[in-house]
Scaffold this active site. Structure first.
Site, PDB file in Angstrom:
ATOM      1  N   SER A 179      -3.948   4.939  -3.343  1.00  0.00           N
ATOM      2  CA  SER A 179      -4.553   3.669  -3.717  1.00  0.00           C
ATOM      3  C   SER A 179      -6.053   3.760  -3.997  1.00  0.00           C
ATOM      4  O   SER A 179      -6.572   2.986  -4.797  1.00  0.00           O
ATOM      5  CB  SER A 179      -4.283   2.620  -2.635  1.00  0.00           C
ATOM      6  OG  SER A 179      -4.706   3.071  -1.373  1.00  0.00           O
ATOM      7  N   HIS A 207       1.444   1.270  -6.081  1.00  0.00           N
ATOM      8  CA  HIS A 207       0.660   1.370  -7.317  1.00  0.00           C
ATOM      9  C   HIS A 207       1.395   2.097  -8.441  1.00  0.00           C
ATOM     10  O   HIS A 207       0.829   2.311  -9.503  1.00  0.00           O
ATOM     11  CB  HIS A 207      -0.675   2.068  -7.038  1.00  0.00           C
ATOM     12  CG  HIS A 207      -1.498   1.344  -6.028  1.00  0.00           C
ATOM     13  ND1 HIS A 207      -2.335   0.297  -6.352  1.00  0.00           N
ATOM     14  CD2 HIS A 207      -1.584   1.479  -4.678  1.00  0.00           C
ATOM     15  CE1 HIS A 207      -2.914  -0.164  -5.256  1.00  0.00           C
ATOM     16  NE2 HIS A 207      -2.473   0.541  -4.226  1.00  0.00           N
ATOM     17  N   LYS A 239       0.887  -6.412  -6.702  1.00  0.00           N
ATOM     18  CA  LYS A 239       0.068  -5.577  -7.582  1.00  0.00           C
ATOM     19  C   LYS A 239       0.568  -5.715  -9.026  1.00  0.00           C
ATOM     20  O   LYS A 239       0.358  -6.750  -9.621  1.00  0.00           O
ATOM     21  CB  LYS A 239       0.021  -4.167  -7.028  1.00  0.00           C
ATOM     22  CG  LYS A 239      -0.942  -4.204  -5.831  1.00  0.00           C
ATOM     23  CD  LYS A 239      -0.835  -3.161  -4.824  1.00  0.00           C
ATOM     24  CE  LYS A 239      -1.798  -3.522  -3.680  1.00  0.00           C
ATOM     25  NZ  LYS A 239      -1.518  -2.837  -2.444  1.00  0.00           N
TER      26      LYS A 239
HETATM   27  C1  LIG Z   1      -1.609  -2.951  -1.120  1.00  0.00           C
HETATM   28  C2  LIG Z   1      -0.871  -1.885  -0.443  1.00  0.00           C
HETATM   29  C3  LIG Z   1      -0.039  -2.163   0.645  1.00  0.00           C
HETATM   30  C4  LIG Z   1       0.022  -3.515   1.285  1.00  0.00           C
HETATM   31  O1  LIG Z   1       0.723  -4.427   0.513  1.00  0.00           O
HETATM   32  P1  LIG Z   1       0.444  -5.985   0.719  1.00  0.00           P
HETATM   33  O2  LIG Z   1       1.626  -6.643   0.129  1.00  0.00           O
HETATM   34  O3  LIG Z   1      -0.840  -6.278   0.037  1.00  0.00           O
HETATM   35  O4  LIG Z   1       0.359  -6.208   2.209  1.00  0.00           O
HETATM   36  C5  LIG Z   1       0.719  -1.129   1.156  1.00  0.00           C
HETATM   37  N1  LIG Z   1       0.634   0.123   0.661  1.00  0.00           N
HETATM   38  C6  LIG Z   1      -0.179   0.426  -0.373  1.00  0.00           C
HETATM   39  C7  LIG Z   1      -0.228   1.827  -0.878  1.00  0.00           C
HETATM   40  C8  LIG Z   1      -0.960  -0.563  -0.937  1.00  0.00           C
HETATM   41  O5  LIG Z   1      -1.796  -0.265  -1.930  1.00  0.00           O
END
Ligand SMILES: *Cc1c(COP(=O)(O)O)cnc(C)c1O
Length: 388
Positions: A179, A207, A239
């Site tokens: 990330s 991602h 995302k």
């Molecule tokens: C954003 C993210 C999460 C958390 O997801 P949310 O739905 O925002 O709680 C978990 N793992 C990764 C790799 C992320 O980028």
């Protein structure tokens, strides 16, 4: 020590180290531009990779969903909160990931805590990439299993640690796309190491889904890995899909087991059905509108070409996450502030989110951006004197 004295000491220490964090109040929907403090900024800070968070069809699905289903689900999934839109979305996510079943969670953070803690216990071992997302590391700690962190994207180091592992279950956990770095995990090599050492592989593709692979099916599809190689696939919906929530996809038995045993699934309110309806609309767009992925990839290539010409310290990423490595937190903050003066929002990412000495700008691209906006970013980076 009084509570007040403790709190003030902690805050002062963070300010001193340039690690103090502040929230910005945004006065606009998610999109290529964002309004902060009455000022319109070019937004290179969101994870809205496909430009779906502000998409009118997705917003309409949310509104229609709220008219039909109300504002809230009213209870946890195992009580009365599991409504028809959740069930339909789960079936669509299962089909999208080519797995028998999928299970919705209210957030990705909770999904990771729930999955890892349900699969492991004291006496087991969880192996994590050093640069895994915080929620995966927290999940390892919560599980009470032994936590072994292997060198970033290093399947050989993982293998050494697997070979040395004591008895008990072994779970290997990795981000699909990292990330804060944007690089893709060496999934085939990790899967091979797991197969040789009787370990289970879990990939958090927050991602990768929507962005990589045919139809946006993610980093597993891009690497041509099936459920035998990676039995546990976790994805988020906030995302590339532009809404909110998360899911895990896998076998019938995995999903039924998590329904019984994943505490952050059992003991929380189901996300609103209207959000599930919005996500169904977003998933349809993400799956069918290949032009979003094509445009996104072209913008990333345009940025990397321009940044290389300017001599910017890019990292080895081909994804829409394009960090510019600056080193100190102070420098990252200074450049981020400079860009903001030029009307461009790019966050400075500092420890503890990234290792000490690797503070960076984290630039993210979206299909909602234009080529002209990417060129404006490049010009501002040049102006800010970021070249190595
Ligand atoms: C954003 C993210 C999460 C958390 O997801 P949310 O739905 O925002 O709680 C978990 N793992 C990764 C790799 C992320 O980028």
């Amino acid at each position: 020590m009084t509570l007040q004295a403790f709190l003030e000491g902690e805050l002062a220490a963070r300010r001193e180290a340039d690690l103090y964090r502040r929230r910005r109040v945004s006065e606009s929907p998610a999109g290529a531009e964002i309004v902060i403090d009455g000022r319109r900024l070019l937004n290179f800070a969101s994870n809205d990779y496909l430009g779906l968070a502000g998409h009118p069809e997705v917003a309409k699905a949310l509104a229609r969903g709220a008219e039909r289903w109300g504002a809230g689900s009213g209870a946890a999934h195992l009580v009365t909160g599991h409504q028809a839109p959740h069930h339909a979305l789960e079936a669509e996510l299962a089909a999208f990931t080519d797995r028998p079943r999928a299970l919705l969670f209210s957030t990705g953070y909770m999904a990771n805590l729930g999955i890892v803690a349900a699969l492991l216990d004291r006496g087991d071992t969880v192996f994590e990439d050093r640069l895994n997302h915080a929620s995966l590391l927290d999940a390892g700690i919560l599980s009470r299993a032994r936590l072994r962190r292997y060198a970033h994207a290093d399947a050989a180091d993982l293998e050494t640690r697997l070979a040395a592992a004591e008895s008990g279950r072994r779970l290997v956990v990795t981000d699909g796309v990292f990330s804060m770095d944007g690089d893709v995990a060496p999934l085939p090599a990790l899967a091979a190491a797991c197969a040789r050492h009787d370990a289970w592989l879990m990939v958090d593709d927050a991602h990768g889904l929507g962005v990589l692979g045919v139809g946006g099916r993610g980093s597993l599809a891009a690497a041509d890995l099936d459920m035998d190689a990676v039995p546990v696939l976790m994805g988020t919906l906030g995302k590339a899909f532009g809404t909110f929530g998360a899911f895990v996809a896998g076998s019938e038995a995995l999903i039924e087991y998590l329904i019984q045993a994943a505490r952050p699934y059992v003991y929380t309110t189901a996300l609103p059905a209207a959000v599930a309806e919005a996500t169904r609309a977003a998933l349809r767009l993400a799956r069918t509108e290949d032009w979003r992925r094509e445009k996104l990839a072209a913008l990333v290539q345009r940025f990397r070409r321009g940044a290389n010409e300017l001599g910017l310290p890019l990292m080895a990423s081909e994804t829409p996450i394009q960090p510019v490595l600056l080193g100190s937190a102070e420098r990252a903050l200074e450049v981020s502030a400079r860009l903001q003066e030029a009307g461009i929002l790019v966050p400075a990412i500092r420890p503890p989110t990234v290792p000490a000495g690797t503070a960076r700008l984290r630039i993210t691209f979206s299909a909602a951006h234009t080529e002209a906006q990417v060129d404006r970013l490049l010009a501002a980076l040049d102006e800010a004197g970021v070249a190595a």
